[in-house]
Design a protein around this motif. Structure first.
Motif: not given
Length: 617
Positions: A241-244, A250-255
């Motif tokens: 799980x990635x939170x940039x 802000x925060x951009x999430x990816x997985x």
């Protein structure tokens, strides 16, 4: 010297001699051998993937991505603030990873079916302060400046409490792959800490990190890594799980969810797959020997055929797949058991999952080109011959059209990026803008967003793009293909066709086998026709016709049958059939011969009438 099919003789010449029986037999042998190879390769590819991988990934994503914070609607996908991130860590993440030992109810948690391997790991990467310049007018208002993440801007100094590993920088390992995110590319080092086996201890540690501000203004990305094992289907699920944290705020999430089979040889079916791998190696050796002989025999002429280039590409892809698979198996053998021994440390299985996915991608490309090669063997029939001839004839026209098409497409892509890039997601980058053009052609577009971004230029952009690209350029492309296909179809109907059709040859061989087994009566229609034609020629010779007249009559008969098949066949339903130059030439010669024959008949008829008039009454 070994026989070789005509595909290996530098392509098919315009004026080629008829195929010999040896060449036909060689081609059929190649086809049979390649079908066995393709079946074996398909078994290998389907042995690597099974539906359980998808369902396992789906379950994991529903637990860790779609589960909301208690009392709120916030889940991992909707995180936009640092406070939301910590709520997710203390809520859905812990609930998904740990089960309540007091209630002893595991049925609603993934722990019931999946075993957590070791402990999860959380790490972050930061950038230094003053890595960007503040405009002089704003320096009294802003003293700190944190740029986007790069290796040059990375912060590697200790911070915060400084006495634990999560406050100290850890250097990245050499073999670990880099991670491609939305706004940066990140390596495997950083500030990291591992969670505990106990849910209460983990919650206490997360609270301590939040109070001491482990996530700072310099934080650019946080990774949450852990691995699970499902013994029911023998699959490992490696989750990231990635939170940039971009420089814009802000925060951009990816997985990433990778379900892989690291324990390969467990069941009898796995050993069957292993035997298929050995057969695959044998096939590769055989193909290498064959291609080596063909290159030695035909030399530079070998490289003039597109099918031979496809052969070499397939061999290269197979070599890459074998190398990657060997490296992956060696690393799994060396690393898997030591990683699983310690239950208090984080097992870094992401490296093995990365190479497994890389190997799967190589195999997928290989099987794709392996199926494309089938066209080599079925190209000698009516449909495939017309298709390949159409593409080969119009390739220059298509190349010229493609140049014009992509110039227009890129012009509209850059126009859309400049007009709507700051407001519409489909045009946020030049790459997204290019793909948006193809989506518009296919009917998938966000006209409301374009119109809202630019009420005047948005509709003008959309209407002109639809007019020039959809109504003009695409119809030009279809016109090129249609016109060329009509020419190829006309040429095929007057006799320009392959020397032999593979389907007919297989059917003929099948009928011969049935005739030898006495399951079908022999067909003597062709023999009767040839005998009848021979009898007619002999009868014409006995009646005094010379050889020139007989040959002329046979040629006239062939022309008549061919032209009648073209213009008077009941199978052809087209009202309009274009006539090529070769057809016109045949028609002209046919008309001349008809005129000669008519003149010859008139002479004979006049001679006969004179003889009849001279008879005494």
């Amino acid at each position: 010297m070994p026989e070789a099919s005509r595909w290996h003789r530098g392509g098919i010449p315009k004026h080629r001699p008829p195929f010999r029986k040896e060449e036909i037999r060689t081609t059929l042998q190649e086809l049979l051998l390649y079908i066995i190879f393709l079946i074996n390769l398909c078994i290998l590819t389907f042995g690597m993937t099974n539906p359980h991988m998808y369902y396992l990934n789906k379950v994991m994503s529903s637990v860790f991505l779609d589960t909301s914070v208690p009392g709120e609607r916030t889940n991992f996908k909707s995180i936009h603030r640092t406070a939301d991130f910590w709520k997710f860590m203390e809520g859905p993440l812990l609930e998904g990873l740990y089960w309540d030992s007091q209630s002893n109810d595991k049925s609603s948690h993934i722990y019931y079916e999946n075993i957590l391997l070791g402990v999860p790991r959380v790490r972050q990467l930061k950038v230094r302060n003053n890595t960007c310049k503040v405009y002089p007018s704003f320096q009294p208002l802003m003293t700190d400046c944190y740029a986007k993440y790069t290796s040059e801007n990375e912060d590697i100094s200790d911070f915060g409490l400084k006495h634990d590993t999560e406050w100290k920088y850890s250097a990245p390992s050499i073999n670990s792959p880099w991670h491609w995110g939305f706004v940066g590319v990140y390596h495997n080092g950083g500030y990291l800490f591992t969670l505990s086996k106990s849910k209460s201890d983990t919650k206490t540690k997360l609270t301590n990190l939040q109070l001491n501000k482990w996530i700072t203004r310099g934080t650019r990305v946080v990774f949450i890594d852990f691995s699970l094992y499902n013994a029911n289907v023998n699959l490992f699920c490696i989750i990231r799980l990635v939170a940039e944290f971009p420089a814009t705020g802000g925060i951009l999430t990816s997985w990433q969810f990778y379900s892989v089979k690291l324990l390969k040889y467990v069941s009898y079916y796995d050993y069957f797959i292993a035997s298929c791998e050995v057969i695959f190696l044998i096939f590769i050796i055989v193909f290498i020997i064959q291609e080596g002989k063909k290159i030695k025999e035909f030399k530079l002429a070998y490289f003039k055929s597109i099918w031979n280039w496809l052969e070499l590409l397939l061999l290269i892809l197979c070599f890459v797949a074998i190398f990657v698979n060997s490296y992956y198996n060696i690393q799994t053998f060396l690393l898997l058991e030591p990683l699983l021994k310690s239950t208090e440390k984080y097992p870094d299985l992401y490296f093995l999952a990365y190479w497994h996915i890389y190997y799967s991608n190589i195999v997928a490309i290989t099987i794709f080109f392996a199926w494309i090669k089938i066209f080599k063997f079925i190209s000698f029939n009516k449909t495939m011959f017309q298709l390949s001839s159409t593409l080969s004839r119009c390739i220059r026209d298509i190349a010229g059209f493609a140049t014009m098409f992509f110039i227009v497409l890129f012009a509209y892509a850059q126009l859309g990026f400049l007009l709507f890039g700051s407001q519409v997601d489909d045009f946020s980058t030049l790459q997204n803008s290019i793909f948006a053009q193809f989506r518009i052609v296919l009917g998938d577009f966000n006209f409301a967003g374009i119109q809202q971004a630019s009420p005047v230029l948005g509709p003008i952009y959309f209407i002109t793009f639809i007019f020039f690209v959809f109504f003009i350029l695409l119809n030009m492309f279809l016109a090129i293909i249609t016109y060329t296909y009509s020419e190829v179809k006309a040429d095929y109907s007057i006799g320009r066709r392959p020397d032999f059709e593979l389907g007919k040859m297989i059917k003929k061989s099948y009928n011969n086998v049935l005739e030898k087994l006495k399951l079908k009566k022999p067909q003597k229609e062709e023999d009767d026709k040839s005998i009848k034609s021979t009898d007619l020629a002999e009868q014409a010779r006995r009646e005094g016709f010379d050889e020139n007249e007989i040959q002329s009559a046979e040629q006239m008969k062939k022309w008549k049958e061919r032209l009648e098949k073209k213009y008077y066949s009941t199978e052809i339903q087209d009202d309009y059939q274009p006539v090529t130059q070769e057809e016109f030439k045949d028609l002209f010669l046919y008309a001349v011969e008809l005129e000669k024959e008519l003149h010859y008949i008139n002479l004979k008829l006049n001679r006969l009438m004179r003889k009849v008039s001279a008879l005494p009454y």
